[in-house]
Design a protein around this motif. Structure first.
Motif, PDB file in Angstrom:
ATOM      1  N   SER A 127       0.809  -1.215   0.080  1.00  0.00           N
ATOM      2  CA  SER A 127       0.101   0.177  -0.053  1.00  0.00           C
ATOM      3  C   SER A 127       0.860   1.036   0.104  1.00  0.00           C
ATOM      4  O   SER A 127       0.488   2.372   0.430  1.00  0.00           O
ATOM      5  N   LEU A 128       1.995   1.212  -0.655  1.00  0.00           N
ATOM      6  CA  LEU A 128       2.988   2.205  -0.437  1.00  0.00           C
ATOM      7  C   LEU A 128       2.942   3.246  -1.521  1.00  0.00           C
ATOM      8  O   LEU A 128       3.646   4.216  -1.601  1.00  0.00           O
ATOM      9  N   THR A 129       2.438   3.128  -2.566  1.00  0.00           N
ATOM     10  CA  THR A 129       2.444   3.964  -3.842  1.00  0.00           C
ATOM     11  C   THR A 129       1.181   4.628  -4.445  1.00  0.00           C
ATOM     12  O   THR A 129      -0.193   4.197  -3.743  1.00  0.00           O
ATOM     13  N   GLY A 130       1.083   5.669  -5.139  1.00  0.00           N
ATOM     14  CA  GLY A 130       0.081   6.158  -5.510  1.00  0.00           C
ATOM     15  C   GLY A 130      -0.897   5.677  -6.742  1.00  0.00           C
ATOM     16  O   GLY A 130      -1.597   6.283  -7.295  1.00  0.00           O
ATOM     17  N   VAL A 131      -0.296   4.501  -7.085  1.00  0.00           N
ATOM     18  CA  VAL A 131      -0.635   3.817  -8.385  1.00  0.00           C
ATOM     19  C   VAL A 131      -1.086   2.261  -7.997  1.00  0.00           C
ATOM     20  O   VAL A 131      -0.348   1.836  -7.349  1.00  0.00           O
ATOM     21  N   THR A 132      -2.240   1.902  -8.274  1.00  0.00           N
ATOM     22  CA  THR A 132      -2.608   0.658  -7.708  1.00  0.00           C
ATOM     23  C   THR A 132      -2.004  -0.357  -8.846  1.00  0.00           C
ATOM     24  O   THR A 132      -2.889  -0.630  -9.590  1.00  0.00           O
ATOM     25  N   HIS A 133      -0.740  -0.686  -8.584  1.00  0.00           N
ATOM     26  CA  HIS A 133      -0.347  -1.805  -9.392  1.00  0.00           C
ATOM     27  C   HIS A 133       0.674  -2.488  -8.786  1.00  0.00           C
ATOM     28  O   HIS A 133       1.400  -2.019  -7.839  1.00  0.00           O
ATOM     29  N   SER A 141      -7.399  -0.491 -13.087  1.00  0.00           N
ATOM     30  CA  SER A 141      -7.563   0.802 -13.857  1.00  0.00           C
ATOM     31  C   SER A 141      -8.703   1.482 -13.662  1.00  0.00           C
ATOM     32  O   SER A 141      -9.450   1.198 -12.625  1.00  0.00           O
ATOM     33  N   ASN A 142      -8.614   2.871 -14.071  1.00  0.00           N
ATOM     34  CA  ASN A 142      -9.722   3.882 -13.671  1.00  0.00           C
ATOM     35  C   ASN A 142     -10.812   3.403 -14.485  1.00  0.00           C
ATOM     36  O   ASN A 142     -11.008   3.370 -15.678  1.00  0.00           O
ATOM     37  N   PRO A 143     -11.996   3.663 -13.630  1.00  0.00           N
ATOM     38  CA  PRO A 143     -13.299   3.117 -14.460  1.00  0.00           C
ATOM     39  C   PRO A 143     -13.728   4.390 -15.354  1.00  0.00           C
ATOM     40  O   PRO A 143     -14.486   3.902 -16.306  1.00  0.00           O
ATOM     41  N   TRP A 144     -13.284   5.277 -15.176  1.00  0.00           N
ATOM     42  CA  TRP A 144     -13.894   6.472 -16.332  1.00  0.00           C
ATOM     43  C   TRP A 144     -12.782   6.495 -17.452  1.00  0.00           C
ATOM     44  O   TRP A 144     -13.241   6.974 -18.578  1.00  0.00           O
ATOM     45  N   SER A 154      -5.457   3.196  -1.887  1.00  0.00           N
ATOM     46  CA  SER A 154      -6.812   2.300  -1.913  1.00  0.00           C
ATOM     47  C   SER A 154      -7.286   2.362  -3.114  1.00  0.00           C
ATOM     48  O   SER A 154      -8.582   2.508  -3.397  1.00  0.00           O
ATOM     49  N   GLY A 155      -6.512   2.170  -4.412  1.00  0.00           N
ATOM     50  CA  GLY A 155      -7.257   2.266  -5.749  1.00  0.00           C
ATOM     51  C   GLY A 155      -8.349   1.379  -5.865  1.00  0.00           C
ATOM     52  O   GLY A 155      -9.263   1.498  -6.394  1.00  0.00           O
ATOM     53  N   GLY A 156      -8.058  -0.021  -5.569  1.00  0.00           N
ATOM     54  CA  GLY A 156      -9.304  -1.038  -5.726  1.00  0.00           C
ATOM     55  C   GLY A 156     -10.376  -0.685  -5.003  1.00  0.00           C
ATOM     56  O   GLY A 156     -11.564  -0.571  -5.517  1.00  0.00           O
ATOM     57  N   ALA A 157     -10.125  -0.099  -3.876  1.00  0.00           N
ATOM     58  CA  ALA A 157     -11.381   0.411  -3.013  1.00  0.00           C
ATOM     59  C   ALA A 157     -12.314   1.658  -3.983  1.00  0.00           C
ATOM     60  O   ALA A 157     -13.454   1.559  -3.973  1.00  0.00           O
ATOM     61  N   GLY A 158     -11.443   2.565  -4.237  1.00  0.00           N
ATOM     62  CA  GLY A 158     -11.966   3.543  -5.227  1.00  0.00           C
ATOM     63  C   GLY A 158     -12.841   3.153  -6.279  1.00  0.00           C
ATOM     64  O   GLY A 158     -13.965   3.786  -6.496  1.00  0.00           O
ATOM     65  N   VAL A 159     -12.186   2.287  -6.978  1.00  0.00           N
ATOM     66  CA  VAL A 159     -12.620   1.765  -8.356  1.00  0.00           C
ATOM     67  C   VAL A 159     -14.033   0.931  -8.079  1.00  0.00           C
ATOM     68  O   VAL A 159     -14.957   0.821  -8.661  1.00  0.00           O
ATOM     69  N   ALA A 160     -13.850   0.243  -6.732  1.00  0.00           N
ATOM     70  CA  ALA A 160     -15.266  -0.694  -6.424  1.00  0.00           C
ATOM     71  C   ALA A 160     -16.361   0.377  -6.151  1.00  0.00           C
ATOM     72  O   ALA A 160     -17.448   0.211  -6.809  1.00  0.00           O
ATOM     73  N   VAL A 161     -16.128   1.526  -5.618  1.00  0.00           N
ATOM     74  CA  VAL A 161     -17.339   2.438  -5.310  1.00  0.00           C
ATOM     75  C   VAL A 161     -17.529   3.250  -6.739  1.00  0.00           C
ATOM     76  O   VAL A 161     -18.819   3.441  -7.129  1.00  0.00           O
ATOM     77  N   ALA A 162     -16.436   3.538  -7.435  1.00  0.00           N
ATOM     78  CA  ALA A 162     -16.980   4.473  -8.682  1.00  0.00           C
ATOM     79  C   ALA A 162     -17.599   3.735  -9.506  1.00  0.00           C
ATOM     80  O   ALA A 162     -18.236   4.265 -10.414  1.00  0.00           O
ATOM     81  N   SER A 163     -17.058   2.426 -10.013  1.00  0.00           N
ATOM     82  CA  SER A 163     -17.711   1.509 -10.973  1.00  0.00           C
ATOM     83  C   SER A 163     -19.019   0.822 -10.512  1.00  0.00           C
ATOM     84  O   SER A 163     -19.601   0.294 -11.427  1.00  0.00           O
TER      85      SER A 163
END
Length: 171
Positions: A127-133, A141-144, A154-163
């Motif tokens: 959980s150390l970087t600003g890119v979820t890879h 990936s970004n859903p938009w 927390s990219g996966g968390a954000g994508v879960a809600v945004a998608s």
């Protein structure tokens, strides 16, 4: 799928009003998760069987008039959070076999209030970087715009809600 466009508060109101059951809402949520996961990669670990049992329990508690504040709400939790008996790689190959024996307190509190946790979401290595890879999960990936980052940690968390595969995620 109309329920999936609602906020967490609105979904809880619909559950309380009997407009939808926890089992029905969970199945809609899982269906949406299965639709977006191959494209966006927000899921680190599916907890569908466990979630189906929790949704059935939530419906029973509602019927008995003893629901918790989050009773029946399908949510995700970041893979860095411990759930006893389930893998917790935190995006790291070196932790790919790690299975905690304890459950984190936040997870316990969510479930005590009736939340139905159906998946753990992706995160970058430790959980150390600003890119979820990560080498372990791959790219989320970004859903938009899949050509853009979804951010981190927390990219996966954000994508879960945004998608639309859940109205709430603990990141």
């Amino acid at each position: 799928m109309e329920q999936l466009s609602l906020t967490a508060t609105q979904q809880l109101r619909a559950l309380a009003a009997g407009e939808i059951t926890a089992v029905e809402l969970l199945e809609q949520t899982i269906s949406r998760a299965e639709e977006v996961a191959p494209i966006l990669n927000p899921i680190a670990l599916k907890l569908y069987g466990r979630a189906r049992q929790a949704a059935q329990e939530a419906d029973k508690k509602r019927a008995l008039g003893r629901p918790g504040k989050l009773c029946g709400l399908p949510i995700t939790i970041k893979d860095s959070q411990f759930l006893a008996g389930y893998p917790c790689a935190n995006g790291a190959l070196v932790l790919s076999d790690f299975v905690p024996t304890e459950t984190c307190h936040a997870f316990q509190l969510l479930e005590r209030e009736g939340a139905v946790i159906f998946a753990k979401t992706t995160c970058p290595e430790f959980s150390l970087t600003g890119v979820t890879h990560s080498e372990f999960y791959g790219l989320t990936s970004n859903p938009w715009n899949v050509e853009r980052t979804c951010g981190g940690s927390s990219g996966g968390a954000g994508v879960a809600v945004a998608s639309g595969m859940g109205a709430f995620s603990l990141g």
